[in-house]
Design an enzyme around this catalytic site. Structure first.
Site, mmCIF file in Angstrom:
data_model
loop_
_atom_site.group_PDB
_atom_site.id
_atom_site.type_symbol
_atom_site.label_atom_id
_atom_site.label_comp_id
_atom_site.label_asym_id
_atom_site.label_seq_id
_atom_site.Cartn_x
_atom_site.Cartn_y
_atom_site.Cartn_z
ATOM 1 N N GLU A 195 -6.437 20.913 9.667
ATOM 2 C CA GLU A 195 -7.195 20.543 8.465
ATOM 3 C C GLU A 195 -8.333 21.534 8.270
ATOM 4 O O GLU A 195 -9.124 21.764 9.185
ATOM 5 C CB GLU A 195 -7.727 19.123 8.581
ATOM 6 C CG GLU A 195 -8.669 18.701 7.467
ATOM 7 C CD GLU A 195 -8.079 18.882 6.077
ATOM 8 O OE1 GLU A 195 -8.695 19.587 5.255
ATOM 9 O OE2 GLU A 195 -6.987 18.333 5.809
ATOM 10 N N LEU A 199 -11.344 15.480 7.330
ATOM 11 C CA LEU A 199 -10.191 14.590 7.429
ATOM 12 C C LEU A 199 -10.250 13.550 6.315
ATOM 13 O O LEU A 199 -11.316 13.110 5.908
ATOM 14 C CB LEU A 199 -10.181 13.894 8.792
ATOM 15 C CG LEU A 199 -9.839 14.775 9.996
ATOM 16 C CD1 LEU A 199 -10.055 14.002 11.288
ATOM 17 C CD2 LEU A 199 -8.405 15.263 9.921
ATOM 18 N N CYS A 203 -8.271 12.416 -1.470
ATOM 19 C CA CYS A 203 -8.401 10.984 -1.757
ATOM 20 C C CYS A 203 -9.679 10.398 -1.174
ATOM 21 O O CYS A 203 -10.474 9.777 -1.882
ATOM 22 C CB CYS A 203 -7.194 10.236 -1.210
ATOM 23 S SG CYS A 203 -7.352 8.438 -1.292
ATOM 24 N N GLY A 337 -7.601 12.121 -21.464
ATOM 25 C CA GLY A 337 -7.569 10.656 -21.458
ATOM 26 C C GLY A 337 -6.549 10.109 -20.487
ATOM 27 O O GLY A 337 -5.932 9.067 -20.740
ATOM 28 N N HIS A 599 -4.266 -22.736 -7.322
ATOM 29 C CA HIS A 599 -5.061 -22.919 -8.538
ATOM 30 C C HIS A 599 -6.513 -23.185 -8.156
ATOM 31 O O HIS A 599 -6.782 -23.904 -7.195
ATOM 32 C CB HIS A 599 -4.518 -24.116 -9.326
ATOM 33 C CG HIS A 599 -5.340 -24.473 -10.518
ATOM 34 N ND1 HIS A 599 -5.256 -23.779 -11.704
ATOM 35 C CD2 HIS A 599 -6.281 -25.452 -10.702
ATOM 36 C CE1 HIS A 599 -6.098 -24.316 -12.565
ATOM 37 N NE2 HIS A 599 -6.735 -25.339 -11.984
#
Length: 620
Positions: A195, A199, A203, A337, A599
């Site tokens: 890497e 790390l 994302c 967009g 519910h």
């Protein structure tokens, strides 16, 4: 003497793992301690090469900010360096189980492995150089016994990771790469992960996670501004961009530390640097050659570049810059967009920024259900977001320290004046400096990513590619699953990657999520039944004052199976999991309608939409 201290801590934290012994040699960046708190983990590393002379904290000890954890005597190299057996606090024999098989050794590589009753330990080289061993396999050691001497040398013969026993070499530590590395290690493979940055990849560092942290901050402000609906009066709500950014960075660092913790927990060798292929079998990092039985390319994606005059002006941001921009503008123009553009649009609008979105296509978020796209456009405009569709930005200029964005719509030029511009026109596979030209690895058409088959394998038998670099679907969770599939095939399981039940979530306000088929993708609508239930009929949504949106389900008439679903509304990012399970496991509509939903919950909207595929929903 070097004191290794704990960082500034905002919570009660304890020692989760002590990774070193007294008198043990360590090198720079070796992990010394794992600290654990409710909010996450901290990995404590050595900042110097040297010998641990004192360990002041033990397992489960409570740690305070800046307290000293251990002391390292910095190594001063002169002449031959002696490597001795440290005190492993063994209650029985210390037996050598493995020794270095090379004449030359790198700093940090294993000189020998020692087995004691509580497990195995490694004695590592404090320096690089020529090694002379004084022990052999099965020999019993005593504390401070001379194990080896090393004659320091700047020139070390290359010891390939293939020779060192590496089974899988992963290039890239994002959600695809690090998940593949962990899964391979869990299956008994010796793994090296390369890497070049932090790390977690795009994302975790400059994508999904930091964006969602800022989105949450903006949602909290929006809810505080409308708290009077719930009988709560708040006189003044002010966004503090610095504190928002601090929260975002704390979340990111906690997760980065967590990934580092997992690398160490699973004995994954992490190499920091940029990887480049020398040939089909060799990867070069920092001038050193690495080989493995199998290689996984997981280099992710990069921001797509656009050819717009003025895009280089200082007030123009891309998504990475925007996530660290500590000035809250009064106004901003967003070019694009799509997912990135619209998440930023709602985030900025919720903290009071005047937002303009310029989109080339005829609708927002062209990858989602058309009706959901129309709904989010209506909601955006209702919130005060200015949206111009079928518009093409032609240039960006500066006037009186303001950005002037010129765009063409219906053959006429229009202009917008704002403080900043954010261009969010997507991402492309990251092949930079990967050296694929030195291999026979095939690319997709027009070079858009690495070409793979359904087993995530390239045309080179032992090389796989996963995630955004394949340009199949640019989603973190897809990359993770592709990584698992790639490893399964390395293990000989012959597992195919399937994409018929991939959920997609967009964190606008309200959230949007979809999985499976979309209404506009149906080949013949006569073969399908479509049901929609609005959140206006959902009790929990009404209590939340979030009754905008709907759940849409698609049933294949012949099989009665649910084959598609779209949700726009409260909790969409969580509710989509239920639909994903249904589609992945080919559940029928009856299987859903005969399931009892609690519910009051927003999940009842799924049940109502499923009922709508039969006799009709109860509350619709």
């Amino acid at each position: 003497m070097l004191e290794i201290k704990a960082p500034v801590l905002s919570e009660t934290t304890k020692v989760a793992r002590v990774c070193v012994e007294k008198d043990q040699y360590v090198k720079k960046d070796d992990v010394l301690f794992h600290l654990e708190g409710m909010k996450g983990n901290h990995v404590i590393k050595s900042s110097k090469n040297g010998k641990v002379t004192e360990i002041l904290m033990k397992l489960n000890d409570e740690v305070t900010s800046n307290c000293v954890l251990c002391v390292v005597e910095e190594e001063k190299i002169s002449g031959v360096v002696e490597v001795c057996c440290p005190d492993f606090h063994a209650t029985g024999d210390m037996v050598v189980t493995k020794v270095c098989g090379q004449d030359m050794i790198r700093e940090g590589d294993t000189v020998c492995e020692v087995e004691i009753l509580k497990g195995s330990h490694k004695i590592v080289a404090p320096v690089s150089g020529k090694v002379q061993l004084y022990v052999s396999v099965k020999e019993k050691l005593t504390i401070n016994q001379l194990v080896a001497t090393i004659e320091p040398s700047d020139v070390v013969e290359t010891v390939t990771k293939e020779e060192a026993g590496c089974d899988v070499l992963v290039i890239g530590g994002g959600p695809g790469g690090y998940v593949a590395a962990i899964y391979a290690a869990q299956n008994g493979k010796k793994v090296t992960l390369i890497e070049k940055d932090s790390l977690g990849g795009t994302c975790l560092n400059v994508g999904c996670i930091p964006t969602k942290a800022l989105v949450k901050s903006s949602e909290v402000m929006h809810e505080a501004q409308h708290a009077e609906v719930f009988g709560i009066e708040i006189e003044k709500v002010i966004p503090n961009i610095n504190k928002m950014m601090n929260h975002k960075e704390e979340v990111v660092q906690t997760l980065v530390n967590g990934v580092e913790f997992l690398m160490n927990k699973n004995d994954i060798h992490v190499v920091r640097g940029e990887a480049s292929f020398k040939d089909n079998s060799t990867v070069v990092v920092n001038g050193e050659e690495f080989k493995a039985k199998d290689i996984i390319i997981a280099t992710g994606s990069k921001i797509s570049q656009v050819n717009i005059p003025g895009i280089e002006l200082p007030f123009v941001l891309d998504s990475t810059k925007a996530l660290s921009y500590r000035t809250l503008p009064n106004s901003i123009t967003i070019i694009g967009g799509g997912v990135i553009g619209m998440e930023f649009a709602f985030m900025y609008r919720n903290v009071g920024v005047e937002v303009y979105v310029v989109e080339f296509a005829d609708r927002l978020l062209s990858m989602i259900d058309v009706e959901a796209s129309q709904e989010i456009l209506r909601i955006a405009r209702e919130k005060g977001i200015h949206v111009s569709l079928q518009s093409r930005v032609v240039k960006i200029e500066e006037h009186n320290n303001k950005a002037i964005v010129s765009y063409e719509k219906e053959h006429q030029i229009h202009t917008i004046e704002t403080d900043n511009v954010l261009y969010a026109i997507g991402r492309q596979p990251n092949l930079d400096n990967l050296g694929l030209e030195n291999t026979t690895i095939e690319l997709n058409e027009r070079g858009r990513g690495v070409h793979v088959d359904e087993y995530m394998k390239t045309n080179v038998d032992h090389i796989y590619a996963i995630g955004d670099v394949t340009n199949i679907i640019q989603l973190a969770h897809v990359a993770s699953e592709q990584g698992i599939v790639a490893v399964d095939n390395i293990l000989g399981k012959k597992v195919k990657m399937h994409y018929h039940a991939v959920p997609n979530v967009i964190f606008t306000d309200p959230e949007i999520a979809c999985v499976g088929l979309l209404e506009q993708e149906l080949d013949d609508k006569a073969n399908y039944t479509i049901s929609k239930f609005n959140f206006t009929g959902n009790g929990k949504a009404l209590t939340m004052n979030k009754n905008i949106g709907f759940v849409k389900l698609i049933m294949e008439n012949a099989s009665k199976k649910v084959v598609g679903g779209t949700i726009i509304g409260p909790d969409a990012s969580s509710l989509i999991n239920a639909l994903t399970i249904a589609i992945q496991n080919e559940l029928t509509v009856e299987a859903i309608t005969q399931t009892i939903f609690p519910h009051p919950t927003t999940g009842e909207a799924i049940h109502e939409a499923a009922l709508g595929l039969g006799l009709g929903s109860i509350h619709g």
